[in-house]
Design an enzyme around this catalytic site. Structure first.
Site, short mmCIF file in Angstrom:
data_model
loop_
_atom_site.label_atom_id
_atom_site.label_comp_id
_atom_site.label_asym_id
_atom_site.label_seq_id
_atom_site.Cartn_x
_atom_site.Cartn_y
_atom_site.Cartn_z
N CYS A 52 43.57 40.95 40.27
CA CYS A 52 44.01 42.46 40.33
C CYS A 52 43.49 43.04 39.20
O CYS A 52 43.28 42.61 38.07
CB CYS A 52 45.39 42.30 40.36
SG CYS A 52 46.22 43.94 40.49
N LEU A 53 42.79 44.11 39.23
CA LEU A 53 42.08 45.03 38.12
C LEU A 53 43.45 45.31 37.27
O LEU A 53 43.24 45.74 36.04
CB LEU A 53 41.47 46.15 38.51
CG LEU A 53 40.35 45.78 39.50
CD1 LEU A 53 39.68 46.94 40.26
CD2 LEU A 53 39.28 45.09 38.87
N HIS B 29 46.70 43.33 49.74
CA HIS B 29 47.15 43.23 48.34
C HIS B 29 47.26 44.81 47.78
O HIS B 29 48.07 45.16 47.14
CB HIS B 29 45.80 42.49 47.89
CG HIS B 29 45.90 42.74 46.42
ND1 HIS B 29 45.92 41.57 45.42
CD2 HIS B 29 45.84 43.93 45.46
CE1 HIS B 29 46.05 42.05 44.19
NE2 HIS B 29 45.63 43.36 44.27
N GLU B 30 46.19 45.85 48.52
CA GLU B 30 46.17 47.07 48.06
C GLU B 30 47.69 47.74 48.77
O GLU B 30 48.29 48.39 48.11
CB GLU B 30 45.13 47.76 48.78
CG GLU B 30 43.87 47.32 48.10
CD GLU B 30 43.83 47.11 46.70
OE1 GLU B 30 44.46 47.69 46.03
OE2 GLU B 30 42.99 45.89 46.25
N GLY C 290 38.94 46.49 46.05
CA GLY C 290 39.86 47.29 46.48
C GLY C 290 40.53 47.98 45.31
O GLY C 290 40.36 47.65 44.07
N GLN D 41 47.40 52.41 40.71
CA GLN D 41 46.59 51.76 39.79
C GLN D 41 45.78 52.84 38.86
O GLN D 41 45.35 52.50 37.87
CB GLN D 41 45.39 50.64 40.26
CG GLN D 41 46.25 49.69 40.65
CD GLN D 41 45.08 48.48 41.35
OE1 GLN D 41 44.90 48.88 42.60
NE2 GLN D 41 44.96 47.62 40.79
N HIS E 14 50.54 47.38 46.52
CA HIS E 14 50.55 48.14 45.23
C HIS E 14 51.45 49.48 45.83
O HIS E 14 52.08 49.96 44.66
CB HIS E 14 49.16 48.49 44.94
CG HIS E 14 48.62 47.64 44.04
ND1 HIS E 14 48.92 47.20 42.86
CD2 HIS E 14 47.30 46.98 44.17
CE1 HIS E 14 48.22 46.47 42.11
NE2 HIS E 14 47.12 46.13 43.04
O1 K1U Z 1 43.92 45.70 43.71
C1 K1U Z 1 42.95 45.49 42.75
O2 K1U Z 1 43.31 45.21 41.71
C2 K1U Z 1 41.65 44.92 43.12
C3 K1U Z 1 41.43 43.60 43.44
C4 K1U Z 1 41.56 43.30 44.86
C5 K1U Z 1 41.89 42.08 45.39
C6 K1U Z 1 40.84 40.86 44.86
C7 K1U Z 1 41.25 39.67 45.37
C8 K1U Z 1 42.08 39.20 46.36
C9 K1U Z 1 42.64 40.62 46.77
C10 K1U Z 1 42.77 41.65 46.50
C11 K1U Z 1 40.24 43.25 42.94
O3 K1U Z 1 38.92 43.77 43.42
S1 K1U Z 1 39.80 41.93 41.57
C12 K1U Z 1 38.34 41.81 41.25
C13 K1U Z 1 37.47 41.10 42.59
O4 K1U Z 1 38.25 40.54 43.28
C14 K1U Z 1 36.07 41.03 42.61
C15 K1U Z 1 35.24 41.68 41.64
C16 K1U Z 1 33.84 41.74 41.89
C17 K1U Z 1 33.44 40.98 42.83
C18 K1U Z 1 34.14 40.46 43.82
C19 K1U Z 1 35.30 40.30 43.52
ZN ZN Z 2 45.59 44.62 42.51
#
Ligand code: K1U
Ligand code: ZN
Length: 178
Positions: free
Chosen positions: A94-95, A136-137, A46, A51, A140
């Site tokens: 979260c990125l 989660h998004e 997401g 972001q 943000h």
């Molecule tokens: O919002 C963001 O920063 C993105 C975030 C979203 C998220 C992850 C987990 C739970 C709720 C919301 C991410 O994508 S973090 C990276 C991640 O979860 C992932 C990366 C590669 C493969 C699978 C998952």
């Molecule tokens: Zn996030």
């Protein structure tokens, strides 16, 4: 399409309430496309517009696993129209908080109304990881990070570590002009 730089915490832009879009026009469509490419490249499941420094109510999501067909969702002005009484807990990442994870409790199922890539109003029911990721998004867009659902002790520990990492990465030139 273009890869956009992802902002990491602490940063005031991640704490702002974002403005609704008037419509999904060519400019917003391009933002959505660039955000999706940036999210796949990260990689993530997401991404929300703040972001990438754009304070507008736009998110993209794709929770398809490796080897599954891509299933991108583009959402402008997302609103929850229903949430389940049942909660679920998921260890979120979260990125914008790289290398930090934490358990967050949220409604297990939701209905979300939004404008899609073609400016059509849509309603989607979601559960599991998709429901978690959409919430989660959407957080943000209100300036809320997953650490805001944790205790102040855990949140401050993570934010202090990120600030330290950011300071250590600062290019020398930025010290000269500060
Ligand atoms: O919002 C963001 O920063 C993105 C975030 C979203 C998220 C992850 C987990 C739970 C709720 C919301 C991410 O994508 S973090 C990276 C991640 O979860 C992932 C990366 C590669 C493969 C699978 C998952
Ligand atoms: Zn996030």
């Amino acid at each position: 399409m273009a890869l956009l730089p992802i902002i990491t915490a602490p940063d005031p832009r991640l704490k702002k309430v974002c403005a609704p879009v008037e419509a999904v026009d060519d400019e917003i469509r391009r933002l959505m496309d660039d955000m999706l490419e940036t999210m796949y490249n990260a990689p993530g499941i997401g991404l929300a517009a703040p972001q990438v420094g754009v304070l507008k109510r736009v998110i993209v999501v794709d929770v398809a696993g490796e080897g599954e067909e891509k299933a991108p969702l583009y959402m402008a002005n997302p609103e929850l129209t229903w949430v389940s009484d049942e909660d679920s807990s998921y260890e979120e990442g979260c990125l914008s908080l790289p290398e930090h994870y934490g358990d967050v409790v949220r409604p297990a199922a939701i209905t979300v109304r939004y404008l899609d890539h073609e400016n059509e109003i849509r309603e989607l029911q979601a559960e599991g990881l998709l429901a978690t990721c959409i919430q989660h998004e959407m957080d943000h867009l209100e300036g809320i990070l997953f650490v805001d659902h944790m205790t102040a002790l855990k949140r401050n520990m993570i934010l202090r570590k990120l600030l330290k990492a950011k300071k250590a990465d600062k290019p020398l030139a930025s010290y000269a002009t500060a």
